[in-house]
Structures are given as structure tokens and as C-alpha cells.
Design a protein around this motif. Sequence first.
Motif, PDB file in Angstrom:
ATOM      1  N   SER A 199       0.828  -1.199   0.000  1.00 36.70           N
ATOM      2  CA  SER A 199       0.000   0.000   0.000  1.00 36.70           C
ATOM      3  C   SER A 199       0.870   1.260   0.000  1.00 36.70           C
ATOM      4  N   GLY A 214       1.450   5.421   7.046  1.00 39.57           N
ATOM      5  CA  GLY A 214       0.158   5.017   7.608  1.00 39.57           C
ATOM      6  C   GLY A 214       0.220   3.617   8.194  1.00 39.57           C
ATOM      7  N   LYS A 215      -0.839   3.250   8.898  1.00 38.68           N
ATOM      8  CA  LYS A 215      -0.903   1.923   9.528  1.00 38.68           C
ATOM      9  C   LYS A 215      -2.060   1.147   8.910  1.00 38.68           C
ATOM     10  N   LEU A 216      -1.764  -0.082   8.445  1.00 41.12           N
ATOM     11  CA  LEU A 216      -2.794  -0.924   7.850  1.00 41.12           C
ATOM     12  C   LEU A 216      -3.612  -1.575   8.957  1.00 41.12           C
ATOM     13  N   THR A 269      -8.174  -0.769   6.004  1.00 40.83           N
ATOM     14  CA  THR A 269      -8.072   0.683   6.037  1.00 40.83           C
ATOM     15  C   THR A 269      -6.627   1.067   6.345  1.00 40.83           C
ATOM     16  N   VAL A 270      -6.156   2.171   5.769  1.00 40.46           N
ATOM     17  CA  VAL A 270      -4.853   2.716   6.153  1.00 40.46           C
ATOM     18  C   VAL A 270      -5.133   3.961   6.988  1.00 40.46           C
ATOM     19  N   THR A 271      -4.840   3.868   8.279  1.00 35.14           N
ATOM     20  CA  THR A 271      -5.089   4.994   9.181  1.00 35.14           C
ATOM     21  C   THR A 271      -3.890   5.930   9.178  1.00 35.14           C
ATOM     22  N   GLY A 286      -0.120   4.068   0.980  1.00 34.56           N
ATOM     23  CA  GLY A 286      -0.443   4.732   2.247  1.00 34.56           C
ATOM     24  C   GLY A 286       0.410   4.226   3.398  1.00 34.56           C
ATOM     25  N   VAL A 287       0.700   2.923   3.412  1.00 32.08           N
ATOM     26  CA  VAL A 287       1.559   2.350   4.459  1.00 32.08           C
ATOM     27  C   VAL A 287       2.993   2.834   4.246  1.00 32.08           C
ATOM     28  N   LEU A 328      -3.339   6.804   2.085  1.00 32.24           N
ATOM     29  CA  LEU A 328      -3.550   7.219   3.480  1.00 32.24           C
ATOM     30  C   LEU A 328      -5.001   7.623   3.716  1.00 32.24           C
ATOM     31  N   SER A 335     -10.026   3.282   2.468  1.00 28.33           N
ATOM     32  CA  SER A 335     -10.438   1.914   2.793  1.00 28.33           C
ATOM     33  C   SER A 335     -10.733   1.136   1.521  1.00 28.33           C
ATOM     34  N   ILE A 372      -4.120  -4.504  -1.902  1.00 27.15           N
ATOM     35  CA  ILE A 372      -4.081  -3.155  -1.310  1.00 27.15           C
ATOM     36  C   ILE A 372      -3.092  -2.249  -2.046  1.00 27.15           C
TER      37      ILE A 372
END
Length: 195
Positions: A111, A118-120, A175-177, A113-114, A149, A152, A144
Motif C-alpha cells: 500500500s 500510515g498503519k494498515l 483501512t490505512v489509518t 499509504g503504508v 492514506l 479503505s 491493497i
Amino acid sequence: MKTLEIIGFKRANLGKAQTKELRNESYVPGVLYGGAEQVHFYAPAILFRDLVYSPEVYEVDLNIEGTHYRAVMQDVQFHPVNEMLLHVDFLELQDDKPVKLDIPVKIVGNSPGVMAGGKLVTKLRKLKVKALPANLPDYVEVDISDLELGKSIKVNKIKGGEYEILTNALAPVATVTIPRALKSAQMEEARAGKK
């Protein structure tokens, strides 16, 4: 689908006293339904360990006094205090009848985003799937590679095979938070940009 054999014995008496006696001797009572008739049986508790305490889905070769049945586990009951296995329900598989099962989710890809910090977060570990026994997957793959970021992947974005996904189409699977440190850095940048 992986196969697991469970060897059991028919139950003649279905009363509470015999059921309690079976459990005291480390046996687990069970029932097989979905075929010509219901089969009540019991089997050693140790044989259920790989089936019950695994995220994998198994096709069970249920050997009850020499008669073999193809089945899948439908329900399992535990004691509310000591977590002892109390009862297991099996559904007999028939090649022409579709079955509904909870299939594990397998996350694949990297991802963006990760990679950006970010956190998966995996929201759903299993998805309810309907398919003929021959088409049941070992897992449902969720890619993913495009997950940014704060975004979802929902169930409706998953491409299925020869099976139908019954889980709510709008439910998020992964989701990537955005971590707090990254949020505050973004807010600082936004404030600096306004000045």
C-alpha cells in the motif's frame, strides 16, 4: 480446500446425562445435517484442535463407524467460563448444492499509504461466501496496491472467482489509518501554508 479427518461414533442416547458423561471422558458431541438424515455422533476432543483453532477452512472427512461423509463445520459451541468445546455442527457437502461459509481474507500487495507512514488495519478477517463445494476458495485475496492514506477497501471492490460474496458490500475490509504524528505534521504544514 484442505481436508481433515475426524473419526467418530454414532450416539444412541441423546439425553443430557449421556452428553455430560461424554464430555467428562474428553469426547465432543456433534451433529451432521444437510444429507438424507441427521447423524448424531461423538468424537475425541483432540481431533477438533486443528479444525476449531485455525483461521483456515477445512473440508472434513467425517468417518462415523466406517461411513464417510464430506462435510464442513457450520457452528461450534464453547463453555462460557472454561472455554471447553461443547458441541460441533457439520453440514454435509453435496456437489450440486451451494454452501455458505466464512472464508479467511488474505491481504496482498504494498500500500502506498503504508509506505507513506500510515498503519494498515484489517477490519474483516473473514468474508461470508456462497459457492458450490468445488468452487470454495481457501481464502479471498484483497489487493491493497492502490490503498492511500486514510482510505479503505470495501467488500464491493473485491473481485471474486466462481463464488458470490454475501458480506455487506459497503463494509470496509482494510483501512490505512493516519498516525497522530503524521496528522500533526500535516496540520503544521497546512498552518504554515496559510501564513
